[in-house]
Design an enzyme around this catalytic site. Structure first.
Site, PDB file in Angstrom:
ATOM      1  N   HIS A  26      30.036  22.620  41.805  1.00  0.00           N
ATOM      2  CA  HIS A  26      31.391  22.507  42.347  1.00  0.00           C
ATOM      3  C   HIS A  26      31.390  23.162  43.721  1.00  0.00           C
ATOM      4  O   HIS A  26      31.127  24.361  43.850  1.00  0.00           O
ATOM      5  CB  HIS A  26      32.376  23.211  41.402  1.00  0.00           C
ATOM      6  CG  HIS A  26      33.803  23.115  41.834  1.00  0.00           C
ATOM      7  ND1 HIS A  26      34.673  22.163  41.339  1.00  0.00           N
ATOM      8  CD2 HIS A  26      34.527  23.834  42.720  1.00  0.00           C
ATOM      9  CE1 HIS A  26      35.858  22.312  41.889  1.00  0.00           C
ATOM     10  NE2 HIS A  26      35.799  23.318  42.734  1.00  0.00           N
TER      11      HIS A  26
ATOM     12  N   HIS B 271      36.423  32.965  39.120  1.00  0.00           N
ATOM     13  CA  HIS B 271      36.265  33.482  40.479  1.00  0.00           C
ATOM     14  C   HIS B 271      36.954  34.827  40.641  1.00  0.00           C
ATOM     15  O   HIS B 271      38.033  35.066  40.082  1.00  0.00           O
ATOM     16  CB  HIS B 271      36.902  32.470  41.460  1.00  0.00           C
ATOM     17  CG  HIS B 271      36.549  32.680  42.893  1.00  0.00           C
ATOM     18  ND1 HIS B 271      37.337  32.232  43.933  1.00  0.00           N
ATOM     19  CD2 HIS B 271      35.484  33.278  43.474  1.00  0.00           C
ATOM     20  CE1 HIS B 271      36.777  32.537  45.089  1.00  0.00           C
ATOM     21  NE2 HIS B 271      35.650  33.178  44.838  1.00  0.00           N
TER      22      HIS B 271
ATOM     23  N   GLU C 272      44.664  34.302  47.334  1.00  0.00           N
ATOM     24  CA  GLU C 272      44.870  32.868  47.128  1.00  0.00           C
ATOM     25  C   GLU C 272      46.289  32.605  46.605  1.00  0.00           C
ATOM     26  O   GLU C 272      46.599  32.936  45.463  1.00  0.00           O
ATOM     27  CB  GLU C 272      43.856  32.307  46.139  1.00  0.00           C
ATOM     28  CG  GLU C 272      42.405  32.484  46.565  1.00  0.00           C
ATOM     29  CD  GLU C 272      41.434  31.897  45.556  1.00  0.00           C
ATOM     30  OE1 GLU C 272      41.862  31.068  44.722  1.00  0.00           O
ATOM     31  OE2 GLU C 272      40.252  32.274  45.579  1.00  0.00           O
TER      32      GLU C 272
ATOM     33  N   HIS D 154      46.833  34.741  43.252  1.00  0.00           N
ATOM     34  CA  HIS D 154      45.691  35.479  42.739  1.00  0.00           C
ATOM     35  C   HIS D 154      45.219  36.388  43.871  1.00  0.00           C
ATOM     36  O   HIS D 154      44.669  35.933  44.867  1.00  0.00           O
ATOM     37  CB  HIS D 154      44.585  34.526  42.295  1.00  0.00           C
ATOM     38  CG  HIS D 154      45.036  33.599  41.187  1.00  0.00           C
ATOM     39  ND1 HIS D 154      44.663  32.267  41.132  1.00  0.00           N
ATOM     40  CD2 HIS D 154      45.846  33.815  40.122  1.00  0.00           C
ATOM     41  CE1 HIS D 154      45.208  31.712  40.061  1.00  0.00           C
ATOM     42  NE2 HIS D 154      45.939  32.636  39.439  1.00  0.00           N
TER      43      HIS D 154
ATOM     44  N   HIS E 149      40.409  34.862  38.168  1.00  0.00           N
ATOM     45  CA  HIS E 149      41.191  33.662  37.908  1.00  0.00           C
ATOM     46  C   HIS E 149      40.244  32.503  37.647  1.00  0.00           C
ATOM     47  O   HIS E 149      39.037  32.606  37.852  1.00  0.00           O
ATOM     48  CB  HIS E 149      42.136  33.344  39.073  1.00  0.00           C
ATOM     49  CG  HIS E 149      41.441  33.223  40.390  1.00  0.00           C
ATOM     50  ND1 HIS E 149      41.087  34.321  41.156  1.00  0.00           N
ATOM     51  CD2 HIS E 149      41.019  32.140  41.094  1.00  0.00           C
ATOM     52  CE1 HIS E 149      40.491  33.927  42.269  1.00  0.00           C
ATOM     53  NE2 HIS E 149      40.428  32.601  42.248  1.00  0.00           N
TER      54      HIS E 149
END
Length: 444
Positions: A292, A335, A341, A365, A371
């Site tokens: 990803h 993460h 974020e 976050h 998260h």
């Protein structure tokens, strides 16, 4: 609005005249002794005079009356707009908000400025370093009122309801799935057509620019030609009852009165303008083999800090795209991040959290707060057959990512009463899959 025209390009040197006054731009100079049509010449500078040419931002406006003609500014109630980052104690938890409430017009008339609510932010407008994240919820147009932000740039993300923005440079219609940027100091007014809601990213001390493409090459992501700026439009309108100019200055609001519309610019030229962009035009880059990719590949605009590669804020989107990665957990990974974020949802369902994260809501976050996908997403995507599939079809989520550790306001934590205190529970069902006797299969 039918009939609105635009010029395309990002940061170009533009010039525009209202067709009612042909020849209103001076030829060969910026500030003649007498301007055509008896206009006043006024420069608006978005950078220091001595900035290097690639970063030098300014425009020349040719207007019926100069903006200096106004009564003194006096303090104006700020409502829920604030730069006080110490109202409440810090909260490092994962935070999620239900859709922010839009006031009913039958109960109270609220325009764009009155409907501004600061959710979180950091830094200081006085030192020209920081950001603020706001939501706007309104139901009525601004009448004989305009707004300008002396502190920084507004990146506006409509979520519900189109907005017609009248600026000194002309008019822009901005719909959900489009964004617009009103740069520091530019005066504007907002017309709405019903119950309206959206998000705002404010940056102090820097302007938004396109991210560098590096090995991607010359083309991709948000292409410069897809950005649109308005064409000149003016009104020569006296306002005997008084026109109010609202100025955001050092985190506070101030108001002054004048007897004419500020949208009296007959012609202009320069590279410091408001602009808009349709998110459907974003050319998506994605992984076509495995793993990803980091979300930075979805950056539309960035406001750079003085540290190379580190942004005051990035505007990132998660648009419809193909997912084709093999041997890969395709949703966003778990993460912890040295950046903050903030996410919002314009429409649809965000892939990592199908439930709970709703259009018109938000999540934050904070720095190093863990998260990632909820339990349902993890179980489903760990076992699903990996075939080429459309991801985020009919959806548009976005992220304001910042290198600042953002504080949440009292309005965000308490007053708005939209904080989802059950958010943490979406990860509670995650269970251990650890098998100490695991052996690689022959197929691997």
């Amino acid at each position: 609005m039918a009939g609105l025209k635009y010029m395309s390009g990002f940061g170009n040197e533009f010039s525009s005249e209202d067709p009612r006054c042909p020849g209103s731009l001076p030829e060969g100079q910026n500030n003649p002794q007498v301007c055509p049509y008896g206009l006043y010449a006024e420069q608006i500078s978005g950078s220091a005079f001595t900035c290097p040419r690639p970063a030098n931002k300014r425009s020349w406006l040719y207007r019926i009356l100069p903006s200096v003609r106004h009564k003194p500014f006096t303090p104006e109630p700020c409502g829920n707009l604030t730069e006080n980052w110490n109202e409440v104690e810090p909260d490092p938890n994962q935070l999620r908000w239900l859709p922010f409430t839009i006031p009913k017009s039958t109960e109270k008339k609220v325009d764009f400025v009155a409907g501004l609510h600061t959710l979180c932010g950091a830094g200081d407008a006085k030192s020209r370093n920081g950001i603020g994240i706001h939501v706007y919820t309104c139901n009525t147009s601004m009448v004989d009122r305009c707004f300008n932000n002396s502190d920084g740039d507004f990146l506006i993300v409509p979520q519900q309801g189109e907005i017609l923005i009248t600026t000194e440079f002309g008019k822009m219609m901005v719909e959900p799935n489009e964004i617009c940027v009103i740069q520091q100091g530019i005066r504007f007014s907002v017309d709405v057509f019903g119950e309206t809601r959206g998000y705002i990213l404010e940056v102090y001390g820097a302007h938004f620019e396109l991210p560098d493409l590096g090995p991607i090459g010359a083309n991709g992501l948000a292409n410069p030609r897809d950005f649109l700026c308005p064409v000149a439009w003016y009104e020569d309108r006296k306002v005997a009852t008084g026109y109010t100019v609202i100025n955001k200055y050092q985190g506070k609001l101030f108001a002054s009165q004048q007897d004419f519309s500020p949208f009296n610019v007959v012609a202009w030229h320069g590279n410091y303008t408001p602009y808009k962009y349709n998110l459907k035009n974003f050319m998506v880059i994605n992984c076509v083999a495995f793993d990803h990719a980091d979300p930075s590949i979805f950056t539309v605009l960035t406001a750079k800090s003085t540290r190379p590669g580190v942004a005051i804020a990035d505007f990132v989107i998660f648009p419809p795209r193909w997912g084709v990665a093999d041997h890969t957990f395709r949703p966003p990974y778990y993460h912890r991040n040295c950046m903050s974020e903030f996410m919002g949802l314009i429409k649809g369902h965000y892939e990592a959290k199908e439930e709970g994260f709703q259009p018109g809501g938000a999540s934050l976050h904070s720095m190093m707060t863990p998260h990632g996908p909820d339990a349902d997403c993890f179980e489903k995507c760990s076992t699903t057959e990996l075939k080429p599939e459309r991801v985020a079809e009919g959806t548009m989520a976005f992220m304001f990512e910042s290198s600042f550790s953002m504080a949440v306001t009292k309005w965000g934590l308490q007053t708005c009463q939209r904080l989802d205190k059950s958010y943490y529970q979406c990860w509670e069902p995650l269970r251990s899959h650890f098998d100490p006797n695991w052996k690689p299969s022959k197929q691997q």
